[in-house]
Write a protein that holds these residues in place. Structure first.
Motif, PDB file in Angstrom:
ATOM      1  N   GLY A   1       1.950  -0.766  -3.127  1.00 60.02           N
ATOM      2  CA  GLY A   1       2.733  -1.199  -1.976  1.00 60.02           C
ATOM      3  C   GLY A   1       2.320  -0.493  -0.694  1.00 60.02           C
ATOM      4  N   VAL A   2       2.178   0.819  -0.755  1.00 64.98           N
ATOM      5  CA  VAL A   2       1.790   1.578   0.437  1.00 64.98           C
ATOM      6  C   VAL A   2       0.359   1.232   0.849  1.00 64.98           C
ATOM      7  CG1 VAL A   2       1.392   3.890   1.362  1.00 64.98           C
ATOM      8  CG2 VAL A   2       3.380   3.461  -0.079  1.00 64.98           C
ATOM      9  N   SER A   3      -0.533   1.068  -0.115  1.00 63.01           N
ATOM     10  CA  SER A   3      -1.926   0.737   0.182  1.00 63.01           C
ATOM     11  C   SER A   3      -2.044  -0.592   0.924  1.00 63.01           C
ATOM     12  CB  SER A   3      -2.743   0.678  -1.109  1.00 63.01           C
ATOM     13  OG  SER A   3      -2.791   1.926  -1.751  1.00 63.01           O
ATOM     14  N   LEU A   4      -1.146  -1.531   0.606  1.00 60.03           N
ATOM     15  CA  LEU A   4      -1.229  -2.864   1.203  1.00 60.03           C
ATOM     16  C   LEU A   4      -0.545  -2.972   2.558  1.00 60.03           C
ATOM     17  CD1 LEU A   4      -0.694  -5.166  -1.907  1.00 60.03           C
ATOM     18  CD2 LEU A   4      -2.820  -4.569  -0.766  1.00 60.03           C
ATOM     19  N   LEU A   5       0.097  -1.896   3.020  1.00 65.10           N
ATOM     20  CA  LEU A   5       0.777  -1.968   4.313  1.00 65.10           C
ATOM     21  C   LEU A   5      -0.190  -2.239   5.455  1.00 65.10           C
ATOM     22  CD1 LEU A   5       3.432   0.903   4.124  1.00 65.10           C
ATOM     23  CD2 LEU A   5       3.798  -1.563   3.953  1.00 65.10           C
ATOM     24  N   ARG A   6      -1.435  -1.863   5.275  1.00 65.55           N
ATOM     25  CA  ARG A   6      -2.412  -2.059   6.342  1.00 65.55           C
ATOM     26  C   ARG A   6      -3.113  -3.409   6.243  1.00 65.55           C
ATOM     27  NH1 ARG A   6      -7.963   1.377   7.375  1.00 65.55           N
ATOM     28  NH2 ARG A   6      -8.459   0.488   9.407  1.00 65.55           N
ATOM     29  N   THR A   7      -3.470  -3.798   5.040  1.00 69.71           N
ATOM     30  CA  THR A   7      -4.284  -5.004   4.883  1.00 69.71           C
ATOM     31  C   THR A   7      -3.467  -6.258   4.589  1.00 69.71           C
ATOM     32  OG1 THR A   7      -4.611  -4.481   2.538  1.00 69.71           O
ATOM     33  CG2 THR A   7      -6.265  -3.662   4.089  1.00 69.71           C
ATOM     34  N   GLN A   8      -2.385  -6.111   3.820  1.00 66.63           N
ATOM     35  CA  GLN A   8      -1.532  -7.253   3.472  1.00 66.63           C
ATOM     36  C   GLN A   8      -0.078  -6.812   3.579  1.00 66.63           C
ATOM     37  OE1 GLN A   8      -2.890  -9.620   0.026  1.00 66.63           O
ATOM     38  NE2 GLN A   8      -4.658  -8.255  -0.098  1.00 66.63           N
ATOM     39  N   ARG A   9       0.343  -6.580   4.815  1.00 65.12           N
ATOM     40  CA  ARG A   9       1.639  -5.951   5.082  1.00 65.12           C
ATOM     41  C   ARG A   9       2.831  -6.668   4.430  1.00 65.12           C
ATOM     42  NH1 ARG A   9       3.484  -2.152   8.900  1.00 65.12           N
ATOM     43  NH2 ARG A   9       1.311  -1.911   9.548  1.00 65.12           N
ATOM     44  N   PRO A  10       2.947  -8.003   4.484  1.00 69.38           N
ATOM     45  CA  PRO A  10       4.111  -8.643   3.859  1.00 69.38           C
ATOM     46  C   PRO A  10       4.216  -8.352   2.356  1.00 69.38           C
ATOM     47  CG  PRO A  10       3.014 -10.167   5.350  1.00 69.38           C
ATOM     48  CD  PRO A  10       2.111  -8.986   5.216  1.00 69.38           C
ATOM     49  N   ILE A  11       3.076  -8.390   1.668  1.00 72.48           N
ATOM     50  CA  ILE A  11       3.103  -8.102   0.237  1.00 72.48           C
ATOM     51  C   ILE A  11       3.470  -6.649   0.001  1.00 72.48           C
ATOM     52  CG2 ILE A  11       1.732  -8.029  -1.881  1.00 72.48           C
ATOM     53  CD1 ILE A  11       0.048 -10.285  -0.795  1.00 72.48           C
ATOM     54  N   GLY A  12       2.883  -5.742   0.782  1.00 65.03           N
ATOM     55  CA  GLY A  12       3.187  -4.329   0.634  1.00 65.03           C
ATOM     56  C   GLY A  12       4.657  -4.037   0.865  1.00 65.03           C
ATOM     57  N   ILE A  13       5.230  -4.623   1.921  1.00 65.19           N
ATOM     58  CA  ILE A  13       6.645  -4.415   2.223  1.00 65.19           C
ATOM     59  C   ILE A  13       7.517  -4.961   1.100  1.00 65.19           C
ATOM     60  CG2 ILE A  13       8.519  -5.109   3.766  1.00 65.19           C
ATOM     61  CD1 ILE A  13       6.532  -4.952   6.073  1.00 65.19           C
ATOM     62  N   THR A  14       7.152  -6.127   0.561  1.00 67.25           N
ATOM     63  CA  THR A  14       7.930  -6.720  -0.533  1.00 67.25           C
ATOM     64  C   THR A  14       7.941  -5.815  -1.753  1.00 67.25           C
ATOM     65  OG1 THR A  14       7.399  -8.966   0.223  1.00 67.25           O
ATOM     66  CG2 THR A  14       8.134  -8.709  -2.063  1.00 67.25           C
ATOM     67  N   ILE A  15       6.772  -5.299  -2.118  1.00 67.76           N
ATOM     68  CA  ILE A  15       6.687  -4.406  -3.277  1.00 67.76           C
ATOM     69  C   ILE A  15       7.537  -3.161  -3.061  1.00 67.76           C
ATOM     70  CG2 ILE A  15       5.144  -2.911  -4.604  1.00 67.76           C
ATOM     71  CD1 ILE A  15       2.929  -4.976  -4.157  1.00 67.76           C
ATOM     72  N   LEU A  16       7.451  -2.569  -1.884  1.00 67.15           N
ATOM     73  CA  LEU A  16       8.210  -1.356  -1.605  1.00 67.15           C
ATOM     74  C   LEU A  16       9.711  -1.621  -1.570  1.00 67.15           C
ATOM     75  CD1 LEU A  16       5.928   0.332   1.077  1.00 67.15           C
ATOM     76  CD2 LEU A  16       6.153   0.916  -1.339  1.00 67.15           C
ATOM     77  N   MET A  17      10.127  -2.767  -1.065  1.00 65.85           N
ATOM     78  CA  MET A  17      11.542  -3.109  -1.058  1.00 65.85           C
ATOM     79  C   MET A  17      12.064  -3.276  -2.479  1.00 65.85           C
ATOM     80  SD  MET A  17      12.691  -2.986   1.970  1.00 65.85           S
ATOM     81  CE  MET A  17      14.291  -3.709   1.616  1.00 65.85           C
TER      82      MET A  17
END
Length: 206
Positions: A135-151
């Motif tokens: 989730g954190v890794s994707l905050l830069r490249t695929q932010r919506p997916i990263g945010i969803t995982i972290l939520m």
């Protein structure tokens, strides 16, 4: 120019290996987990106790390879395989193992430091770390997916905190919620520790 039978088979076989090699580390780990579960004598050398923390520090990591019962083992194995499949584009092989090690360290140290609690086993804290790492890794490249995982992980940890005083109906023991929190912290710290500078974690990709 003609191709021999061996050359003809070599191409598809290589392609199959390339497409499935992301499962090598999870499957080897799954075999190890089952072998440990079937050998109680081995478990005695792996579970972390207060007296063994400094004398046998490897137990900080190996205690997460031990499970309470069959249900505990199979649920975590299923989660491990599913995680490896879902996140195969982002984490596999040596990177996966490195993240698991850092997550295991966090999953052990947080309950010890906060509550002096050594009564925990199982891979679930480590799995939380893998999810948070992705989730954190994707905050830069695929932010919506990263945010969803972290939520999803925040909600999951909130549920763990709510149920911490009760026994899990399927586990027959209290949820080791601090291990989950520690694993999640370890997964987040693994991002700058293994791949990127801290400033790059939240910096949008140009």
């Amino acid at each position: 120019m003609s191709l021999s039978n061996s050359d003809f088979k070599k191409g598809p076989m290589n392609k199959l290996i390339q497409n499935t090699r992301f499962m090598l580390a999870p499957l080897v780990l799954a075999i190890i987990l089952v072998a440990i579960h079937l050998n109680p004598n081995v478990q005695n050398w792996l579970v972390l106790t207060e007296t063994d923390l400094l004398r046998q520090p490897w137990r900080i990591f190996t205690t997460h390879l031990v499970h309470l019962n069959d249900q505990h083992l199979w649920v975590n194995l299923a989660a491990l395989i599913l995680t490896a499949i879902l996140f195969r584009r982002y984490i596999q092989g040596r990177l996966l193992l490195n993240v698991m090690m850092i997550s295991a360290l966090g999953a052990s140290l947080v309950p010890i430091l906060l509550e002096q609690d050594y009564d925990f086993v199982g891979l679930s804290g480590v799995l939380h770390g893998i999810f948070v790492y992705v989730g954190v890794s994707l905050l830069r490249t695929q932010r919506p997916i990263g945010i969803t995982i972290l939520m999803v992980m925040i909600v999951k940890l909130g549920v763990d905190l709510t149920l911490s005083a009760d026994e899990s109906f399927w586990l027959g023991a209290q949820v080791a919620y601090l291990c989950h929190v520690g694993g999640a912290i370890g997964g987040a710290l693994a991002v700058p520790g293994l791949r990127r500078k801290p400033i790059d974690i939240v910096k949008p990709k140009p």
